[in-house]
Design an enzyme around this catalytic site. Sequence first.
Site, PDB file in Angstrom:
ATOM      1  N   ASP A  83      10.294   3.271  13.165  1.00  0.00           N
ATOM      2  CA  ASP A  83      11.024   2.321  13.959  1.00  0.00           C
ATOM      3  C   ASP A  83      12.511   1.997  13.229  1.00  0.00           C
ATOM      4  O   ASP A  83      13.660   2.393  13.739  1.00  0.00           O
ATOM      5  CB  ASP A  83      10.308   0.993  13.875  1.00  0.00           C
ATOM      6  CG  ASP A  83       9.753   0.421  12.791  1.00  0.00           C
ATOM      7  OD1 ASP A  83       9.847   1.319  11.572  1.00  0.00           O
ATOM      8  OD2 ASP A  83       8.735  -0.429  12.634  1.00  0.00           O
TER       9      ASP A  83
ATOM     10  N   ASP B 195       0.980  -1.180   0.030  1.00  0.00           N
ATOM     11  CA  ASP B 195      -0.024   0.019   0.039  1.00  0.00           C
ATOM     12  C   ASP B 195       0.939   1.065   0.066  1.00  0.00           C
ATOM     13  O   ASP B 195       2.140   1.041   0.119  1.00  0.00           O
ATOM     14  CB  ASP B 195      -1.004   0.000   1.163  1.00  0.00           C
ATOM     15  CG  ASP B 195      -0.192  -0.430   2.494  1.00  0.00           C
ATOM     16  OD1 ASP B 195       0.994  -0.261   2.838  1.00  0.00           O
ATOM     17  OD2 ASP B 195      -0.899  -1.339   3.469  1.00  0.00           O
TER      18      ASP B 195
ATOM     19  N   ASP C 150       1.551   4.588   1.618  1.00  0.00           N
ATOM     20  CA  ASP C 150       1.071   5.559   2.785  1.00  0.00           C
ATOM     21  C   ASP C 150       1.860   6.999   2.981  1.00  0.00           C
ATOM     22  O   ASP C 150       2.709   7.160   2.373  1.00  0.00           O
ATOM     23  CB  ASP C 150       1.942   4.822   4.051  1.00  0.00           C
ATOM     24  CG  ASP C 150       1.291   3.732   4.625  1.00  0.00           C
ATOM     25  OD1 ASP C 150       0.068   3.255   4.129  1.00  0.00           O
ATOM     26  OD2 ASP C 150       1.868   2.786   5.151  1.00  0.00           O
TER      27      ASP C 150
END
Length: 437
Positions: free
Chosen positions: A140, A61, A63
Site C-alpha cells: 500500500d 510483529d 513479517d
Amino acid sequence: MSGQTGANQPRRLAAAEHGLGTSDVDPDALHLMEQLRSAGYQGLLVGGCVRDLLLGLTPKDFDVATDATPEEVKQLFRRSRMVGRRFRITHVRYGRNIFEVSTFRKAEAEAQDERRHSDSGLILRDNVWGTLEEDAFRRDFTINALFYDPETEEIVDYVGGLDDLENRRLRFIGHADVRLREDPVRILRAIRFVAKLDFALDPAIEAAIPETAEQLAAIPPARLFDEVCKLFICGRAEAAWAFLAPTPLRSALFPCTSPEDPFVRLAMRNTDARIAVDKPVTPGFLLAVILWQDYLARYVELTADHKPAEARSGAAAGALGFQQEIIAIPRRFSQFVRDVWSLQDRLERRQPRSILRVYEHARFRAAYDFLALRADAGEPLQEAADWWTRFQECDRGAQENMVETLRGQKTAGEGGSRRRRRRRRNRPKQAQADSNG
Ligand code: ATP
Ligand code: MG
C-alpha cells in the site's frame, strides 16, 4: 503499476548507513529466515517491522516475505498452517512467536490482468506469485514496502519509502485514487499510520476522502470491523478520531455520531492512555461510547409508550442493529455494549438493595469506567461516580456502611415510602424481579 517489472534498480542502504543490526530483530525471526535461505529460498523482513525499526519504534510483529510458495513454507516448517483466502499466507510458529510468512506476489491489478488472460486454474487460486520487486509494488504505502535482508543487512527500497520516512510523509505507491478504488479500506490504514506515526498525509490521499467514503459502503462489514478496531487500538485513537470526525468517513462509518461529541474524544484519549501503560482495552467499550448518543435518543423515544426496562433493551437493539448494517460487531462485543449500557442506570440510581449485585457483575468495572467518563464529559454524574470510586477503595465492612448510609439517605428523602420499602426488602425474590435492565 504496470511496466515496473525488472525495470527499477532498488536503492540499497548498507548497515552502516541505516544503523540497524541483526540484534534489533527478533532472534526467532532471524532463525526462521535462515532456514528459508538454507532451503534455497529468499527470506526478508518486510512491512511494519522495517518501518518501525527505522523510526526507532518497537515493531508489533515481524513479517517475513519469501519466494517460497505457501505449500513450500508449510513443508519446511512443521509447526505452520496456511491461513486466509483473499491473501493466502502461512503462520509459522517459531519459539514463542507466530510469524506471518507471505509469498512475493504481484499487484492486484496486474494479477487480475493475468488471470483474465490465463486458464481458469489461476482464477480459482486468488494468488498470483511474483518477484521481490513486484511484491514491493503491490503493497500500500511506500513506507510499508521496505525490505530488510538479514543476510546482507541491507534495506532494499524500490518505491522511495526511505525518502518518505525521512520526510515523515505517508504516500501510496502509485496514484492515491487508483489504490483507494482498488481497496477503499486503505483509507483507514492511511489514517491509522498518519495518527500512529505523526506523519503528514499526502494531499492526494486527502483529496480522495469523499469518494472513498462512498466506496466504503461496498466493503463487507466484518472487514470494516477489523480495520476500525485496529484504528482504535493503535495507541493514537484520539488523533485518528480527530482526523476522521470532520470528514465524510465518520458519517459513512458511524452515521449516528456527531463530529464534536466530547464523550467520544475523551474515550479515545482514555484508550490511548490505557494502551500506553499496557492496560487492557476492548473495542466494545469504544463502541458503547460511540453509540451512546444514539442509544439515549432511542431510549427517550421509546419511554413514551414502553416500560423503562423495555425502552432500554429496545434502544440498545436499535442502536446496535443500525450500526451492524455497516460494521459487523461480533456478539461478544455487542453483549458487552448492552451490559455496560444497562448497568448505567443501576450505577446512577444506587438502589441500596442492588448495590452488591451490581458490584459483582462481570462488567461492573467497564460500566464504572463508562460512568466516570460520562461525568468527565460533562453529564451531571460526578457524585455517583465519586461514590463508586470510594466504594471500590473500601473493604467489605466499610462498603456495608456506605450502603447503610445510602439507605438512610434514601429513606429520609422518601419518608412516605419507608413502609413499602421495608416490606419489599423482606421479599428478596420480588425485589430481584423488579430490578433494572
Ligand atoms: P502494523 O504495525 O499495524 O502491523 P503493518 O504495516 O505491518 O502495520 P499489516 O496490516 O500488518 O500492517 O500489513 C503488513 C504489510 O502488508 C503492510 O506493511 C503492507 O505492506 C501490506 N498490506 C497490508 N494491507 C494491505 C492492503 N490493504 N493493501 C496493500 N498492502 C497491504
Ligand atoms: Mg504488521
